[in-house]
Scaffold this motif. Structure first.
Motif, short mmCIF file in Angstrom:
data_model
loop_
_atom_site.label_atom_id
_atom_site.label_comp_id
_atom_site.label_asym_id
_atom_site.label_seq_id
_atom_site.Cartn_x
_atom_site.Cartn_y
_atom_site.Cartn_z
N SER A 226 49.41 40.14 26.08
CA SER A 226 50.77 40.83 25.33
C SER A 226 51.80 40.18 25.94
O SER A 226 52.81 39.44 25.67
N ASN A 227 51.88 40.09 27.50
CA ASN A 227 52.96 40.15 28.26
C ASN A 227 52.71 38.37 28.25
O ASN A 227 53.80 37.84 28.38
N LEU A 228 51.55 37.77 28.42
CA LEU A 228 51.69 36.22 28.33
C LEU A 228 52.44 35.81 27.00
O LEU A 228 53.35 35.05 27.09
N LEU A 229 52.00 36.42 25.70
CA LEU A 229 52.60 35.86 24.60
C LEU A 229 53.99 36.05 24.69
O LEU A 229 54.92 35.39 24.08
N GLY A 230 54.55 37.34 24.98
CA GLY A 230 55.99 38.02 25.09
C GLY A 230 56.81 37.20 25.87
O GLY A 230 58.02 37.22 25.82
N SER A 231 56.18 36.40 26.85
CA SER A 231 57.06 35.60 27.65
C SER A 231 57.60 34.47 27.49
O SER A 231 58.31 33.70 28.05
N ASP A 232 57.18 33.82 26.19
CA ASP A 232 57.59 32.63 25.63
C ASP A 232 58.13 32.72 24.43
O ASP A 232 57.67 33.26 23.31
N MET A 233 59.46 32.43 24.15
CA MET A 233 60.26 32.92 22.93
C MET A 233 59.74 31.76 22.09
O MET A 233 60.23 32.02 20.79
N ARG A 234 59.00 30.55 22.24
CA ARG A 234 58.42 30.03 21.30
C ARG A 234 57.37 30.56 20.36
O ARG A 234 57.25 30.38 19.26
#
Length: 702
Positions: A35-43
């Motif tokens: 989740s944190n990895l996904l949420g770290s990229d605004m794309r």
């Protein structure tokens, strides 16, 4: 000082998964990591948007037996910053049993009330309305993201055909439907009927993907988004937004216009609730606001519900020609244009409302588009204003992608209304905590790096204000900012190094406050020095330095703030941090005492001028605030000790014993008084003085 976003080419979207780190994590921790990895990229997804989940076998704390538990992002969380306690946990067998309670689409909202009955291990984190969308997809790990590239495809008129063409059967497709229980059942049916699917595109909304492991789910999500990005890049044939209609103003002129406009506009939309502003003149925004298709695309509104909920039915396009930048003409047309926008919003509400719809909300726009200049966004707090702007940038990216390969389609008006005034969303709004006493206010604190300045800023931040801090000592100002960031987030704090005795630097402070937050409501004039010498030893330079900082500086800052407060027409408050010495003469300190007395009289004069405009001006008189004070760290301490014939180490005890209450006065004590005079608690006080000196009979004001 512009609020531009990074316009450099983004790094290629590649997996950030670290196998060595992942090997040390439990199943819930792997969900968190993903989740944190996904949420770290605004794309991939925007702030607060998207959901992740995992179905994990756990020991039931009641029976001791193994149970399948759905871990899913709880209501109101953000994937980039979520912790383990941000996930809801629910028994899968109970979620499946809910199907027997479902009474059809017209009554699907009632299913949300059943979710707490499915809670595993008494987890207090409320389950979101998206829970069924994850629960019923028969895969262990599920991601629901809002990537601009995929939504661009989802928002095309020929979305279904494009999904098939681009993803060649790897993604399913469902027509637009408001998120809820029924959509969860449709996701289940499609994922079961086509078991080879890697995910599903929801028309106008977003993307679902899945995998058997946390890593495979994450990497499938990235691969699908990259495939969408690559296809759009290779197949876009039309110029963005119909090509350029006007050219943007130079960067400095864009900022100058925004900082002039924001206080005026803020005043016009803050009559019922204080608003805070954000300015964005990034490349994507400028492409859009300078384009031929600005007006027709803006009128269509957004497609993704996450975008729409934060940006309203449509933006407000300001009538401005950057080729003939007439600011006065722009301002002259604002009142009528805003009235027309509000009337249009009320008409939209009237057309679409249901018998049980909540009352109409604030009819003012959230997003403001200015050709050749950029975008303003206004909301009840700075973070919300900034995030609203970011969501509209997402919408711009979606429109760019969709119109480049097909025809962009916005959310139908009735569907938009049914989301904006959804009773479940209204219930969420009603559960939000009551705003703090200074919510939506903008404070300017001079001398902000000192002990009193920091204490005042801390108190105002804790009460919900945004604070612009200024000081002449850049190093100390940076240290103060870092300390205050522990109290409030970066959205609420800004700093400007400046000399308040320089007229142009004072103007720069107020311009920075206007551009960063939208204006100024509270001025705390606190910059100070101190000097002590017998009159025959008081040099002209010492005299002029006291007058320059403590009188001229206070005048310049007050005049600049007064002008903005009058423009806003929201009233305001000024508090001068003067001194007991402004009321009581002290031997050997004529320059300082005279300047402090002038401060107090200046405040009285401004109280007279400000009253017709609702601008209150009051004074706090400290005495002997020694701890945390930079003034007392310098020569002043030695000079006052010598004047009182005591050792400098005994100065705090001397002043404590001299006071009537025999108590030390601390920076936090001054901050409390400043807060009181700044707040609505003192709404009927102006021209007043509060002494915070532990008692000094000679300083009694009556």
């Amino acid at each position: 000082m512009t609020a531009t976003m990074d316009t450099k080419s983004p790094a290629p979207m590649t997996s950030l998964w670290d196998d060595a780190h992942a090997a040390t994590l439990s199943e819930p921790e792997l969900l968190l990591y993903r989740s944190n990895l996904l949420g770290s990229d605004m794309r991939i997804t925007n702030f607060g948007g998207g959901n992740t989940s995992a179905k994990i076998t756990m020991t039931d704390p009641l029976t001791g037996e193994q149970a399948e538990v759905l871990w899913v992002k709880g209501s109101g969380g953000d994937l980039g910053s979520i912790k383990l306690d941000g996930f809801s946990t629910l028994y899968m067998d109970k979620l499946n049993a809910l199907k027997g309670r479902y009474r059809g689409l017209a009554l699907e909202d009632e299913m949300v009330a059943y979710l707490p009955h499915c809670t595993f291990n008494l987890n207090p984190r409320a389950a979101s309305i998206d829970t069924p969308l994850h629960a019923y997809i028969a895969r262990k790990h599920v991601d629901h993201m809002h990537p601009d590239a995929v939504i661009a495809i989802a928002a095309c008129a020929n979305s279904k055909a494009l999904t098939q063409k681009i993803f060649e059967g790897e993604l399913g497709w469902l027509p637009w439907q408001r998120p809820g229980y029924d959509l969860g059942l449709k996701l289940e049916a499609l994922s079961q009927s086509q078991p080879r699917l890697k995910g599903i595109i929801l028309e106008g909304h977003g993307l679902f993907t899945w995998g058997d492991t946390a890593k495979s789910c994450y990497e499938v999500t990235l691969a699908i988004i990259k495939r969408a990005e690559d296809w759009l890049a290779a197949n876009t044939k039309q110029p963005a937004f119909g090509g350029a209609k006007v050219s943007p103003l130079p960067s400095e002129e864009r900022a100058a216009l925004a900082q002039r406009l924001m206080p005026l506009l803020r005043g016009k939309i803050s009559q019922d609730e204080y608003k805070l502003g954000h300015f964005d003149d990034s490349a994507n925004v400028l492409d859009f606001v300078c384009s031929n298709d600005l007006l027709p695309l803006a009128a269509l509104g957004t497609s993704c519900p996450d975008h729409f909920l934060r940006t309203k039915i449509r933006p407000f396009v300001i009538d401005f020609d950057p080729a003939n930048p007439d600011f006065d003409k722009l301002v002259a047309g604002l009142d009528d244009a805003l009235a027309a926008y509000r009337a249009d919003y009320i008409a939209y509400y009237t057309r679409c409302k249901h018998d049980n719809s909540p009352a109409v909300r604030d009819a003012n726009p959230i997003i403001y588009l200015i050709p050749g200049v950029g975008m303003l966004s206004f909301a009840k707090d700075k973070a919300t204003a900034r995030i609203a702007g970011e969501f509209y940038v997402n919408a711009i990216n979606v429109m760019r992608g969709a119109n480049g390969v097909d025809t962009y389609v916005g959310l139908p008006e009735q569907e938009a209304f049914d989301i904006e005034y959804w009773l479940l969303e209204e219930a969420k709004l009603q559960r939000m905590p009551k705003p703090k006493s200074l919510a939506g206010r903008i404070a300017l604190v001079t001398g902000g790096a000192g002990g009193i300045g920091q204490a005042v800023a801390r108190q105002l931040l804790q009460e919900g204000a945004c604070v612009m801090l200024t000081d002449i000592d850049g190093g100390a100002l940076e240290e103060a900012e870092q300390a205050l960031l522990k109290v409030a987030g970066r959205d609420s704090i800004a700093t400007v190094r400046a000399n308040i005795t320089a007229e142009h630097e004072v103007e720069a402070i107020l311009n920075a406050a206007a551009l960063r937050f939208g204006g100024v409501d509270l001025l705390v004039s606190n910059a100070g020095i101190a000097s002590s010498a017998p009159v025959e030893d008081t040099t002209l330079a010492m005299w002029e330095r006291n007058q320059s900082i403590l009188v001229t500086g206070y005048f310049l800052v007050s005049r600049a703030a007064f002008r903005i407060m009058k423009q806003q027409q929201l009233g305001g408050s000024m508090v001068y941090v003067a001194s007991k010495n402004g009321l009581v003469a002290s031997g050997g300190a004529s320059a300082y005492c005279t300047a402090k007395a002038a401060e107090i009289h200046l405040a009285r004069c401004l109280a007279l001028e400000g009253a017709p405009h609702g601008i209150r001006v009051n004074v706090v008189n400290p005495d002997a605030v020694i701890r945390g004070s930079r003034i007392w760290d310098g020569k002043w301490k030695e000079e006052r000790a010598a004047s009182n014939k005591i050792d400098s180490d005994d100065i705090e005890e001397f002043y404590r014993q001299r006071s009537m209450l025999k108590r030390s006065v601390l920076p936090e004590d001054i901050a409390e008084a400043v807060y009181f005079l700044s707040s609505e608690k003192a709404a009927k006080s102006t021209g007043n003085i509060i002494n915070v000196d532990a008692g000094n009979a000679a300083a009694f004001t009556r």
